[in-house]
Write an enzyme that holds these catalytic residues in place. Sequence first.
Site, PDB file in Angstrom:
ATOM      1  N   HIS A  15      -7.148  68.525-139.241  1.00  0.00           N
ATOM      2  CA  HIS A  15      -6.567  67.530-138.330  1.00  0.00           C
ATOM      3  C   HIS A  15      -7.227  66.157-138.477  1.00  0.00           C
ATOM      4  CE1 HIS A  15      -9.977  68.614-135.539  1.00  0.00           C
ATOM      5  NE2 HIS A  15      -9.871  67.327-135.222  1.00  0.00           N
ATOM      6  N   ASP A  18     -26.822 109.531-149.432  1.00  0.00           N
ATOM      7  CA  ASP A  18     -26.510 110.945-149.601  1.00  0.00           C
ATOM      8  C   ASP A  18     -25.076 111.153-150.072  1.00  0.00           C
ATOM      9  OD1 ASP A  18     -28.951 112.505-148.292  1.00  0.00           O
ATOM     10  OD2 ASP A  18     -28.541 110.771-147.041  1.00  0.00           O
ATOM     11  N   GLU A  63     -36.526  90.752-146.405  1.00  0.00           N
ATOM     12  CA  GLU A  63     -37.558  89.999-147.125  1.00  0.00           C
ATOM     13  C   GLU A  63     -38.201  88.935-146.235  1.00  0.00           C
ATOM     14  OE1 GLU A  63     -38.450  90.843-150.341  1.00  0.00           O
ATOM     15  OE2 GLU A  63     -37.094  92.512-149.907  1.00  0.00           O
ATOM     16  N   VAL A  91     -30.948 106.522-147.223  1.00  0.00           N
ATOM     17  CA  VAL A  91     -30.744 107.231-148.486  1.00  0.00           C
ATOM     18  C   VAL A  91     -29.248 107.436-148.697  1.00  0.00           C
ATOM     19  CG1 VAL A  91     -31.184 109.353-149.777  1.00  0.00           C
ATOM     20  CG2 VAL A  91     -32.965 108.392-148.310  1.00  0.00           C
ATOM     21  N   SER A 122     -15.206  66.019-134.516  1.00  0.00           N
ATOM     22  CA  SER A 122     -14.237  66.833-135.248  1.00  0.00           C
ATOM     23  C   SER A 122     -14.538  66.833-136.742  1.00  0.00           C
ATOM     24  CB  SER A 122     -12.828  66.298-135.015  1.00  0.00           C
ATOM     25  OG  SER A 122     -12.397  66.573-133.708  1.00  0.00           O
ATOM     26  N   ASP A 177      -7.344  75.228-139.442  1.00  0.00           N
ATOM     27  CA  ASP A 177      -7.762  73.822-139.357  1.00  0.00           C
ATOM     28  C   ASP A 177      -8.924  73.563-140.309  1.00  0.00           C
ATOM     29  OD1 ASP A 177      -7.982  71.219-138.527  1.00  0.00           O
ATOM     30  OD2 ASP A 177      -9.029  71.689-136.653  1.00  0.00           O
ATOM     31  N   GLU A 196     -24.398 105.134-144.854  1.00  0.00           N
ATOM     32  CA  GLU A 196     -25.373 104.137-144.398  1.00  0.00           C
ATOM     33  C   GLU A 196     -24.716 102.834-143.942  1.00  0.00           C
ATOM     34  OE1 GLU A 196     -28.507 105.201-144.263  1.00  0.00           O
ATOM     35  OE2 GLU A 196     -27.765 107.070-145.138  1.00  0.00           O
ATOM     36  N   ASP A 256     -30.155 106.998-142.706  1.00  0.00           N
ATOM     37  CA  ASP A 256     -31.579 107.179-143.006  1.00  0.00           C
ATOM     38  C   ASP A 256     -32.024 106.324-144.182  1.00  0.00           C
ATOM     39  OD1 ASP A 256     -30.308 108.494-145.043  1.00  0.00           O
ATOM     40  OD2 ASP A 256     -31.378 110.395-144.818  1.00  0.00           O
TER      41      ASP A 256
END
Length: 651
Positions: A449, A293, A337, A291, A593, A496, A300, A289
């Site tokens: 590599h 707790d 945000e 909060v 690569s 790698d 959470e 929720d």
Amino acid sequence: MKLKLIMRSVGVSLLSLFLLVIKSETWQEQIPQKHQLPKTPEVTSTPPPTPTPTPKTAEEKKDEFLGSPECLKKKLTRASCDLVFCPPWERCIEGQCSCKPPYLCPTDDLKPVCGRDYRTYRSYCQVMAVSCRTKRPTMSHFGDNCEENILGIRTLMDSETGVVSVSVPDKNQTGVEKHLICKKLWDMATANVACKEHGNPLGAAVAGYVSYSSLTTDHPDKQFPDTCVSIRCQGYEKSLAECVIYDDMEIGNRRVATATCYNASLALTGDCGFTCANSKCVLLNQTCDGVDDCGDRSDEMCCKGCRSGGLLCKTGVCLHKDSVHDGHVDCLDGEDESPKHTRSSKTGPSNTGSNKPGLNNTVWISPHDEIKSSRSQLESKLECGIPNATTVDDEYVEERGRGRRFKRVVGGVPARPTQIQWQVALDYNRDIDCGGAYIGGCWVITAAHCIRPNPLVFNIKFSLWMKLRAQDTTTIIPVEDIRIHPRYNAGTYENDIALVKLKKLPFEDTCFVENPAISAVCVPWSVQLFQPNHTCSISGWGRTEDGRDSPVLLWANVSLIDDCQRFYKDRFKPGMMCAGNLDGSVDSCQGDSGGPLVCEDELGRSYLWGIVSRRDKCGQPGFPGVYTQVAHYFEWIRSNTGWPTVTRFNS
């Protein structure tokens, strides 16, 4: 004996029922106020014993908001920085937030703080760093008059009524004044802090309230203040002095906060809805929720949905609804945000740390704002993941003899000449077969590599667009050192990854003259930052769909693919990941690569999520591209490059 057992069972059931109904505000409004809460137990100097409840795992699995049992078994908390940010006084080390030394906290343009030890600290971050290390409340109040601590903020709890009050500096900073706590923001996170300050390590059992009129009527022998303050705590605080305290107001007909602290006698040992990581029991509907707790935020951390209008981060963490656009980035990818979430015009100003209307923060300094300033200073040490837009042009080149644009990396299009500003080319004896990514300072990341142990045979080319011809912005830098991962296996492509250290300019601390066409990409510290199906981009000079190397830098979008082991079986090793299209229409091929797989977060900042690694049946259906997962190697990268180079938020 039989009668005693029956009575004990009935007692547990009644207590379970009591805690279930007291959660509901509607129920509380229908009963006499004086019967809403049990009396708060007397607080002693000896912490109460920690209960050992039995979790109802079947209920946890069935809940529509809680996440998977596999996640819950990990006992994740607010210190699990694979999923959440560490506060400024901590840093992320091997997936856990660890206390910083106070001297690493920023101090410029921040408010001084008095400690309970009568010392003056230069910032809220510093005093919290001390508290983090000592595991005791250290902060007294904001200010520099610390000699006698006459302005110290202290929490009071009435043992008879459970009413919580707080003594805070008066507006003239000459003494303290006592206020009750308004119900408006009162929740378990704040009640936990109040109880912990009074010696209850597991915090509160109930965050309740009572009407002020019934309080004064039922207790005429007691004198209660006629003003209250609203307080917002996150849950990590060790005293209410560390929380945001809003301007006081006349109580009138308002309700005020009460708390019942958690101890063994109140533990639901026979019927625990959810067992926190710290062994505390909370009700099932107190999870997910937003909060805290539990007091450690474990309720959470493993969610698939959020109750009460909270925001679910992609990492499965529930945020309080007031966290949206509060000036703090809380989701790893910045979703809270992000502009896609709008802030209601009815909410309070963004600098208060709360979206509740009618709250002001003009009398007492806000720790929320001080944290925001500290994070801003820490993050300013490293600029990464945002290319310099002024240097990106719209030129493209046409393939000679065919009169058409280049088409593929398999599936890609030509980049603009200065578009991918962290892309580099590894020049090995004037031959370019591999790419890499610039991560800031004098460091480049590429595939192991691609590298030979001899740095003298390599040069790094920045801002290269045409593979065989430099442009005006191209910079060529010799290599000073090469660090291949110590457990790299050339046969299996395990680990790698390699770091390339560039030579510094003579008598300088930099490797090249400032170039607006060169920008660093951010290095991720958590493998949870981007989830499967997220769209990212690859780039390089690799082979196109007709099998030829591209003369210009190409890029393409790819999707992150989950459970890649199903395609490659035992050839898929830890630290590997997959991306591409399963139909083979978009892929990176030979010549790419070491090049970057870059993902962008919700705020438009780019992270080096992968390095082009093994190429099995490039561009063929059912064989997505295999990449080295950079976040998996965060600790190795950090140990070689140092903190400022590799991480933006956890520096």
